[in-house]
Design an enzyme around this catalytic site. Structure first.
Site, PDB file in Angstrom:
ATOM      1  N   LYS A  90      41.727  43.579  18.667  1.00  0.00           N
ATOM      2  CA  LYS A  90      42.796  43.467  18.646  1.00  0.00           C
ATOM      3  C   LYS A  90      43.453  43.070  19.619  1.00  0.00           C
ATOM      4  O   LYS A  90      43.135  43.743  21.011  1.00  0.00           O
ATOM      5  CB  LYS A  90      43.572  44.813  17.816  1.00  0.00           C
ATOM      6  CG  LYS A  90      44.840  44.669  17.948  1.00  0.00           C
ATOM      7  CD  LYS A  90      45.414  44.174  16.458  1.00  0.00           C
ATOM      8  CE  LYS A  90      46.786  43.740  16.212  1.00  0.00           C
ATOM      9  NZ  LYS A  90      47.066  42.354  16.615  1.00  0.00           N
ATOM     10  N   GLN A 111      42.534  45.644  27.264  1.00  0.00           N
ATOM     11  CA  GLN A 111      42.965  45.935  25.888  1.00  0.00           C
ATOM     12  C   GLN A 111      42.160  46.997  25.217  1.00  0.00           C
ATOM     13  O   GLN A 111      42.480  47.766  24.506  1.00  0.00           O
ATOM     14  CB  GLN A 111      42.785  44.423  24.961  1.00  0.00           C
ATOM     15  CG  GLN A 111      43.894  44.566  23.890  1.00  0.00           C
ATOM     16  CD  GLN A 111      45.327  44.452  24.047  1.00  0.00           C
ATOM     17  OE1 GLN A 111      45.787  43.514  24.690  1.00  0.00           O
ATOM     18  NE2 GLN A 111      45.948  45.266  23.424  1.00  0.00           N
ATOM     19  N   LYS A 114      43.480  50.296  26.535  1.00  0.00           N
ATOM     20  CA  LYS A 114      44.545  50.588  25.842  1.00  0.00           C
ATOM     21  C   LYS A 114      44.669  50.905  24.498  1.00  0.00           C
ATOM     22  O   LYS A 114      45.247  51.725  23.981  1.00  0.00           O
ATOM     23  CB  LYS A 114      45.480  49.168  26.105  1.00  0.00           C
ATOM     24  CG  LYS A 114      46.837  49.348  25.718  1.00  0.00           C
ATOM     25  CD  LYS A 114      47.636  48.001  25.436  1.00  0.00           C
ATOM     26  CE  LYS A 114      47.433  47.133  26.930  1.00  0.00           C
ATOM     27  NZ  LYS A 114      48.375  45.868  26.511  1.00  0.00           N
ATOM     28  N   LYS A 126      41.400  39.223  23.147  1.00  0.00           N
ATOM     29  CA  LYS A 126      42.623  38.527  23.626  1.00  0.00           C
ATOM     30  C   LYS A 126      42.065  37.173  23.652  1.00  0.00           C
ATOM     31  O   LYS A 126      41.147  36.645  23.654  1.00  0.00           O
ATOM     32  CB  LYS A 126      42.723  38.998  25.362  1.00  0.00           C
ATOM     33  CG  LYS A 126      44.136  38.638  25.651  1.00  0.00           C
ATOM     34  CD  LYS A 126      45.324  39.873  25.494  1.00  0.00           C
ATOM     35  CE  LYS A 126      46.565  39.586  25.661  1.00  0.00           C
ATOM     36  NZ  LYS A 126      47.449  40.714  25.516  1.00  0.00           N
ATOM     37  N   GLY A 165      51.123  38.274  19.809  1.00  0.00           N
ATOM     38  CA  GLY A 165      51.524  37.508  20.728  1.00  0.00           C
ATOM     39  C   GLY A 165      51.611  37.960  21.927  1.00  0.00           C
ATOM     40  O   GLY A 165      50.946  39.235  22.240  1.00  0.00           O
ATOM     41  N   ASP A 166      51.880  37.205  22.937  1.00  0.00           N
ATOM     42  CA  ASP A 166      51.681  37.819  24.436  1.00  0.00           C
ATOM     43  C   ASP A 166      52.865  36.766  25.068  1.00  0.00           C
ATOM     44  O   ASP A 166      53.495  36.015  24.420  1.00  0.00           O
ATOM     45  CB  ASP A 166      50.244  37.660  25.032  1.00  0.00           C
ATOM     46  CG  ASP A 166      50.358  38.456  26.096  1.00  0.00           C
ATOM     47  OD1 ASP A 166      50.145  39.514  26.429  1.00  0.00           O
ATOM     48  OD2 ASP A 166      50.275  37.797  27.574  1.00  0.00           O
TER      49      ASP A 166
HETATM   50  P1  NDP Z   1      57.214  36.376  27.135  1.00  0.00           P
HETATM   51  O1  NDP Z   1      56.930  35.031  27.172  1.00  0.00           O
HETATM   52  O2  NDP Z   1      58.285  36.637  26.277  1.00  0.00           O
HETATM   53  O3  NDP Z   1      58.170  36.653  28.709  1.00  0.00           O
HETATM   54  C1  NDP Z   1      57.801  36.598  29.885  1.00  0.00           C
HETATM   55  C2  NDP Z   1      58.586  36.587  30.936  1.00  0.00           C
HETATM   56  O4  NDP Z   1      57.705  36.864  32.385  1.00  0.00           O
HETATM   57  C3  NDP Z   1      59.340  35.656  31.217  1.00  0.00           C
HETATM   58  O5  NDP Z   1      60.653  35.825  31.695  1.00  0.00           O
HETATM   59  C4  NDP Z   1      58.784  34.625  32.196  1.00  0.00           C
HETATM   60  O6  NDP Z   1      59.521  33.798  32.887  1.00  0.00           O
HETATM   61  C5  NDP Z   1      57.994  35.632  33.068  1.00  0.00           C
HETATM   62  N1  NDP Z   1      56.737  35.138  33.444  1.00  0.00           N
HETATM   63  C6  NDP Z   1      55.643  34.888  33.078  1.00  0.00           C
HETATM   64  N2  NDP Z   1      54.864  34.252  33.794  1.00  0.00           N
HETATM   65  C7  NDP Z   1      55.331  34.320  35.065  1.00  0.00           C
HETATM   66  C8  NDP Z   1      54.684  33.941  36.164  1.00  0.00           C
HETATM   67  N3  NDP Z   1      53.479  33.448  36.311  1.00  0.00           N
HETATM   68  N4  NDP Z   1      55.701  34.165  37.336  1.00  0.00           N
HETATM   69  C9  NDP Z   1      56.877  34.933  37.154  1.00  0.00           C
HETATM   70  N5  NDP Z   1      57.319  35.040  35.798  1.00  0.00           N
HETATM   71  C10 NDP Z   1      56.756  34.882  34.958  1.00  0.00           C
HETATM   72  O7  NDP Z   1      56.296  37.491  27.458  1.00  0.00           O
HETATM   73  P2  NDP Z   1      56.341  39.030  27.093  1.00  0.00           P
HETATM   74  O8  NDP Z   1      57.551  39.534  27.385  1.00  0.00           O
HETATM   75  O9  NDP Z   1      55.486  39.129  25.590  1.00  0.00           O
HETATM   76  O10 NDP Z   1      55.212  39.689  28.078  1.00  0.00           O
HETATM   77  C11 NDP Z   1      55.572  39.731  29.442  1.00  0.00           C
HETATM   78  C12 NDP Z   1      54.432  40.897  29.791  1.00  0.00           C
HETATM   79  O11 NDP Z   1      54.128  41.968  28.829  1.00  0.00           O
HETATM   80  C13 NDP Z   1      52.913  40.153  30.163  1.00  0.00           C
HETATM   81  O12 NDP Z   1      52.141  40.752  31.026  1.00  0.00           O
HETATM   82  C14 NDP Z   1      52.093  40.611  28.758  1.00  0.00           C
HETATM   83  O13 NDP Z   1      50.793  40.499  28.792  1.00  0.00           O
HETATM   84  C15 NDP Z   1      52.708  41.939  28.594  1.00  0.00           C
HETATM   85  N6  NDP Z   1      52.443  42.672  27.308  1.00  0.00           N
HETATM   86  C16 NDP Z   1      53.251  42.186  26.166  1.00  0.00           C
HETATM   87  C17 NDP Z   1      53.135  42.665  24.959  1.00  0.00           C
HETATM   88  C18 NDP Z   1      53.819  42.271  23.650  1.00  0.00           C
HETATM   89  O14 NDP Z   1      54.041  42.903  22.676  1.00  0.00           O
HETATM   90  N7  NDP Z   1      54.386  40.978  23.878  1.00  0.00           N
HETATM   91  C19 NDP Z   1      52.494  43.971  24.707  1.00  0.00           C
HETATM   92  C20 NDP Z   1      51.948  44.292  25.945  1.00  0.00           C
HETATM   93  C21 NDP Z   1      52.098  43.819  27.337  1.00  0.00           C
HETATM   94  P3  NDP Z   1      59.769  32.141  32.415  1.00  0.00           P
HETATM   95  O15 NDP Z   1      60.304  32.133  31.293  1.00  0.00           O
HETATM   96  O16 NDP Z   1      60.408  31.639  33.936  1.00  0.00           O
HETATM   97  O17 NDP Z   1      58.300  31.780  32.349  1.00  0.00           O
HETATM   98  O1  2IT Z   2      49.114  43.279  25.798  1.00  0.00           O
HETATM   99  C1  2IT Z   2      49.233  43.538  24.418  1.00  0.00           C
HETATM  100  O2  2IT Z   2      48.950  44.630  24.310  1.00  0.00           O
HETATM  101  C2  2IT Z   2      49.893  42.530  23.550  1.00  0.00           C
HETATM  102  N1  2IT Z   2      49.992  41.398  23.870  1.00  0.00           N
HETATM  103  C3  2IT Z   2      50.013  43.213  22.264  1.00  0.00           C
HETATM  104  C4  2IT Z   2      48.688  43.089  21.601  1.00  0.00           C
HETATM  105  C5  2IT Z   2      49.036  43.171  19.950  1.00  0.00           C
HETATM  106  O3  2IT Z   2      47.979  42.866  19.235  1.00  0.00           O
HETATM  107  O4  2IT Z   2      50.003  43.475  19.358  1.00  0.00           O
END
Ligand code: NDP
Ligand code: 2IT
Length: 445
Positions: A90, A111, A114, A126, A165-166
């Protein structure tokens, strides 16, 4: 690091050359695990660590598609099925030009622990691609997702591997991926992906869950010092799914979020971020933060630079790995920082973590603090399996229980191992022991 673990670590690093982020994630976990191996020599005898660091399966594939001008484009797709001791693999899919095997492996490795901490029956995995969705039309994103799934479908399934998603993968992409899976397999297998739309098998609260969960976890840490989010000055990095929902929740709890960022720059909004406007700009228009600043009075936009230059009492890094280094950490500490809750995966460098811990700042590592997203994915799988859908209130209540539970388990584990308040140790040991016990019970596989 414990000498017995040091030599295992050296072997892992040598076997996986050129994967800096994977090395970093492995070293950080190994640094916590010495005391566990004093109590459990059976883990060493069964080579649990060596097995944990070797993914059960790694899939790398070609993703051909045509852009709107008819030109052929080739990307690389990945799925690393890391560990299935506790349940089907997952974890999310990341679409970003920086994606390569080392990033997917660091994320998959994190992961495992977590997912164990959530208490839900899910293993770790992943995936993703070096595809850059920025500036691509919906039709291009759809063709890319269809091509990606045309290979991925044979590796995933409700009982095998359940992506979500991520970065760069949200509701739109999950929709295209699910549609293609259904078409190829001729099965409405809802539980094969999470983060689906609400009318076709998704769960309420899943879009909010990671950001909400990060704030709930951080609130629990603040409570141990007799305080809360109320009245805190918060800085959030990123302005994507995790960041926006963390901002929303922190402000609901009485904080003022004075800054957030994207990869081009950051905004300072002393009155507190207007979440409705931010959602409009980022989620509806798919615009840039600069557009937010242009549409709201009193907001300044800083092109480039670091959002960590803004003073904060609570910092929530919600963008990407290694975005907050030792220098930024030291500056935040000098500005009066109380707590850090990592919404992103491994956003703080090892130097930054050391600075926070030495200064006595409450520090919630991503594998604990951002587990609300994957935990709610597991709740989505439960709803799919029972062909049911729960109310927002019920689902949010479950999320809150899970986050408080993760906090308490990390804190209790840190106490048990003689390092009260060390959430890094608590998360690493808490997650590891659960997976290691299951691996021992399941024999040498
Ligand atoms: P999104 O794509 O929705 O948003 C990512 C954000 O981070 C954007 O504002 C983006 O800016 C910025 N960003 C991405 N890469 C870079 C970079 N190299 N340098 C600077 N800014 C950057 O992603 P999420 O919000 O889903 O994910 C954000 C973080 O949270 C990641 O680390 C992800 O692994 C983690 N995460 C996500 C989960 C989820 O459910 N979605 C669960 C747990 C963790 P820009 O638009 O300019 O690229
Ligand atoms: O980093 C993370 O935990 C995620 N991007 C969410 C993973 C998931 O299966 O919901």
């Amino acid at each position: 690091m414990d000498a017995r673990l040091e030599s295992i670590k050296d072997t892992v690093l040598a076997r996986n050359p050129g994967e800096a982020e994977f090395h970093q994630a492995v070293v950080e976990v190994f640094e916590s695990l010495g005391p566990v191996h004093d109590r459990h020599p059976e883990f060493l005898e069964a080579a649990i660590l060596e097995r944990l660091c070797e993914p059960e399966r790694q899939i790398i594939f070609r993703v051909p598609w045509t852009d709107d001008s008819g030109r052929v484009q080739i990307n690389r797709g990945f799925r690393v099925e890391f560990n299935s001791a506790l349940g089907p693999y997952k974890g999310g899919l990341r679409f970003h030009p920086s994606v390569y095997l080392g990033i997917v492996k660091f994320l998959g490795f994190e992961q495992i622990f977590k997912n164990a901490l959530t208490g839900m029956p899910i293993g770790g995995g992943k995936g993703g691609s070096d595809f850059d969705p920025r500036g691509r039309s919906d039709a291009e994103v759809m063709r890319f997702c269809q091509s990606f799934m045309t290979e991925l479908y044979r590796h995933i399934g409700e009982y095998t591997d359940v992506p979500a998603g991520d970065i760069g993968v949200g509701g739109r992409e999950i929709g295209y991926l699910f549609g293609q899976y259904k078409r190829i397999t001729n099965r409405y297998e809802s539980g094969v992906l999470t983060g689906k739309g609400i009318s076709w098998g998704g769960s309420l609260v899943r879009p909010e869950a990671t950001g909400f969960g990060t704030v709930i976890f951080t609130q629990e840490m603040l409570k141990t010092r007799g305080t809360s989010f109320d009245g805190q000055r918060v800085v959030v990095s990123g302005s994507g799914n995790v960041a926006i929902n963390a901002i929303a929740k922190a402000q609901t709890l009485g904080a003022t979020v004075v800054a957030c960022s994207d990869s081009s720059g950051y905004v300072v909004d002393p009155a507190g971020i207007d979440v409705d406007l931010l959602r409009e700009v980022k989620e509806v228009e798919r615009g840039r933060l600069k557009d937010y600043a242009e549409r709201r009075a009193g907001v300044s936009y800083v092109d480039g630079g670091s959002v960590w230059d803004v003073d904060a009492t609570v910092a929530l890094p919600c963008a990407t790995q290694n975005e907050l280094d030792g220098g930024a950490a030291a500056r935040l500490v000098r500005s009066g920082l109380l707590a850090v809750g990592e919404g992103a995966n491994m956003p703080s460098t090892r130097d930054a973590v050391a600075v926070f811990q030495e200064a006595g700042v409450l520090f919630g590592p991503g594998k604990a603090a951002n587990a609300g997203g994957v935990a709610t994915s597991a709740l989505e799988m439960q709803q799919n399996a029972s062909r049911d859908s729960w109310s927002f209130e019920h689902t949010e209540e479950r999320l809150t229980e899970i986050m408080v539970g993760i906090h308490d388990r990390c804190a209790a584990t840190a106490d048990e191992y003689g390092e009260p308040g060390n959430y890094v140790l608590g998360a690493n040991i808490g997650g590891f022991v659960k997976v290691a016990d299951a691996m021992l019970a399941q024999g040498l596989i």
